[in-house]
Scaffold this motif. Sequence first.
Motif, PDB file in Angstrom:
ATOM      1  N   VAL A 178       0.742  -1.224   0.018  1.00 39.18           N
ATOM      2  CA  VAL A 178      -0.011   0.033   0.115  1.00 39.18           C
ATOM      3  C   VAL A 178       0.783   1.290   0.161  1.00 39.18           C
ATOM      4  O   VAL A 178       0.519   2.032  -0.684  1.00 39.18           O
ATOM      5  N   LEU A 179       1.704   1.198   1.009  1.00 43.61           N
ATOM      6  CA  LEU A 179       2.622   2.616   1.039  1.00 43.61           C
ATOM      7  C   LEU A 179       3.349   2.546  -0.360  1.00 43.61           C
ATOM      8  O   LEU A 179       3.631   3.716  -0.932  1.00 43.61           O
ATOM      9  N   TYR A 180       3.995   1.517  -0.985  1.00 45.12           N
ATOM     10  CA  TYR A 180       4.711   1.840  -2.331  1.00 45.12           C
ATOM     11  C   TYR A 180       3.557   2.169  -3.489  1.00 45.12           C
ATOM     12  O   TYR A 180       3.972   2.961  -4.360  1.00 45.12           O
ATOM     13  N   THR A 181       2.315   1.732  -3.247  1.00 46.42           N
ATOM     14  CA  THR A 181       1.260   2.259  -4.256  1.00 46.42           C
ATOM     15  C   THR A 181       1.175   3.883  -4.122  1.00 46.42           C
ATOM     16  O   THR A 181       0.998   4.626  -5.220  1.00 46.42           O
ATOM     17  N   SER A 211       8.428   6.225  -4.916  1.00 43.52           N
ATOM     18  CA  SER A 211       9.640   6.630  -4.672  1.00 43.52           C
ATOM     19  C   SER A 211      10.432   6.078  -3.149  1.00 43.52           C
ATOM     20  O   SER A 211      11.555   6.178  -2.638  1.00 43.52           O
ATOM     21  N   LEU A 212       9.399   5.343  -2.548  1.00 43.49           N
ATOM     22  CA  LEU A 212       9.641   4.822  -1.115  1.00 43.49           C
ATOM     23  C   LEU A 212      10.795   3.814  -1.231  1.00 43.49           C
ATOM     24  O   LEU A 212      10.809   3.179  -2.135  1.00 43.49           O
ATOM     25  N   LEU A 213      11.787   4.196  -0.285  1.00 44.42           N
ATOM     26  CA  LEU A 213      12.784   3.097  -0.106  1.00 44.42           C
ATOM     27  C   LEU A 213      12.112   1.721   0.789  1.00 44.42           C
ATOM     28  O   LEU A 213      11.438   2.240   1.710  1.00 44.42           O
ATOM     29  N   LEU A 214      12.401   0.614   0.233  1.00 44.36           N
ATOM     30  CA  LEU A 214      12.096  -0.627   1.057  1.00 44.36           C
ATOM     31  C   LEU A 214      13.127  -1.190   1.890  1.00 44.36           C
ATOM     32  O   LEU A 214      13.901  -1.689   1.161  1.00 44.36           O
TER      33      LEU A 214
END
Length: 657
Positions: free
Chosen positions: A299-302, A306-309
């Motif tokens: 969800v966060l990446y959706t 640009s989110l670092l995982l």
Amino acid sequence: MAIDRRNLKVLANFCSAAADAMAFTLMRTAHSAFVKETEDFSCQIVTREGLAFANPRQFGAPWYSGIDYAPLLEAFKDYEEGDICITNDPYSGFVATHSPDIHIWKPVFFEGEIACFVVGHIHNTDVGGAVPASLSRSLSEIEQEGLRLPPTKLVSKGEINRFVLDVIRVNVRLPEQNLGDLHAQIASVNVGERKIREIISRFGYQTFLEGVAQILDYAEAQTRSILARVPDGDYFFADYADEDSVGGKPCRIALTLKIRGDEVVLDYTGSDPQLGSSLNMPTGGRDRHPLVMVGLTYVLYTLDTSLLLNAGTLRPARAILPEGSVVNCGRPAAVGMRSLTCAMTQIVTVGAFVQALPNLMPAASPGGNAIVNIKTTSRAGRPVMASIGPVGGGGGGTPAGDGSDGAGGATGFLRNTPIEISEAEVPIRFLRYGLERDTGAPGRHRGGLSAVMEFEISAPETIITARNRNRSIMPAWGVNGAHPGSISRFLRNPGRSDEDSLGNTDVVHCGPGDVIRIVGPGAGGYGDPLSRPTDKVLKDVRCGAVSVASAERDYGVVIRVGRVDEEATAAIRSGHGRPPVPEVITHGVERRAFEATWNLERYDLLTAFLASQPVGWRYFLKHRIFEAVEKASDDRPPVAEEMRMLFETMRIRYALS
């Protein structure tokens, strides 16, 4: 070298490239198709404390991007250069989450100090046990699920432990394949070690350590920024696996998503009790366990690509996992099918966020990706044990467009194995492998189509395993007026007099001439299908994605002689007899019928009663109560009174507290 924003990004890219190199090495040297083709593996670089800060950017399973290896790293206090450790025991630290997943880790030393660890896992096609490929819904104890290695040094100061290799060799069905994959893992962490030493030489030891800490901090800050944009509130959602055991009752995964500012709690209270089958999840109650957090990561990446995982991504989140539940089981519960339950945790996470952000989230992915394995023999008598690839559904329709076809959502990272490779390795003949028409749920943006696989067996005593079979009863849900998905199908000898519908069966015995057909479950759609542009519906028909009948029935588009009949289409779409647009989430008739009886009030009462009983009794009592409710007459008392009487009956009958 000072770590400013630019240099931090450079360091992060170097570390990700090192993880990429590990993944490339593993893929190119592995022996099994399930690793080198399907890519069911992970590679990470973790801090000295065990927190993942770098992952491959394109390869392998993304479930473990935020993994914490601390419980495994703490198993040894005497690491030396050249050591490599191994485990696949789900109950030893709750990092390896079912027995086929072999995890290894290696310390990276720099001038006598441990700088970090390079780690990773692969899913072995088979690790012994009661059934070929080691996993089945029917298994009830972890001892049935094959070889388990407690945390052990596989390599000590560069010398491999031959005894461990011998233990593996005598416990698995195809030892050369397992040992070949293990050596590929060793090569992978050795490459990772070399790459990290090169990075430290470039940046300096202290700068590297400071930079790694800041990489985690940066991911945390990104997550907090995303969560701060979600309206505060409690958002409840539940979904079901079709069966909690062979021929059993629906398995409920319930989630209350609690958003408070830039933090989130995922409360799984209300989920089913620990089961007498292998759908249990061994999380150890760890509040950031990747199996219950991967849906949040998606969800966060959706919301921000640009989110670092990494492990920092999960710092603003924690999970509540009731002890003795399906999301936090205890020994000796079987856990082999935990991936099916994990897929449902991802789906309920998305469902909860749909309620918070109804115009940003996709519809449900299927959550029932069948992993097909075959145990058979060649004409020369050589034993064959191989995976021939996943058969699942596409991605859910999204606010921006159609779902991806053939693979998407929770297990979209699994690659297919080309049939040329499967036929070269396994004595079967493929009759069909492609996409099944009319399986993508109708919507303004339709769900992705399901895959279909059909093949003929050519050897006696062949065993087919198809783990994670699901969604043959309750389909994936749609969003904002779209339809739910199609159900999955599993047939032996389709179209013949001896046709057999296998439902969610996951172990099937076959002989020469038998034909197996598997159709994955469909994903949900997004938006009112009557608002889908007619030219897109026509294109779907011409491409074979949608039938002419479905175009008219589901989309209100009449197609004659390959063209849209505009007048007839306008008449259907004008609204005559058109039902009102349903609620935000659209469920299938099967789920609506089930929840007409098993509503929130009944489930809340059941959850409280089962929580008051010993763990070993809960699954048994759940089934007895379900059976009693199913037998009740239509003239029944109010829910609270009926359940109170049932609980009292159970207490008396079984001498419970």
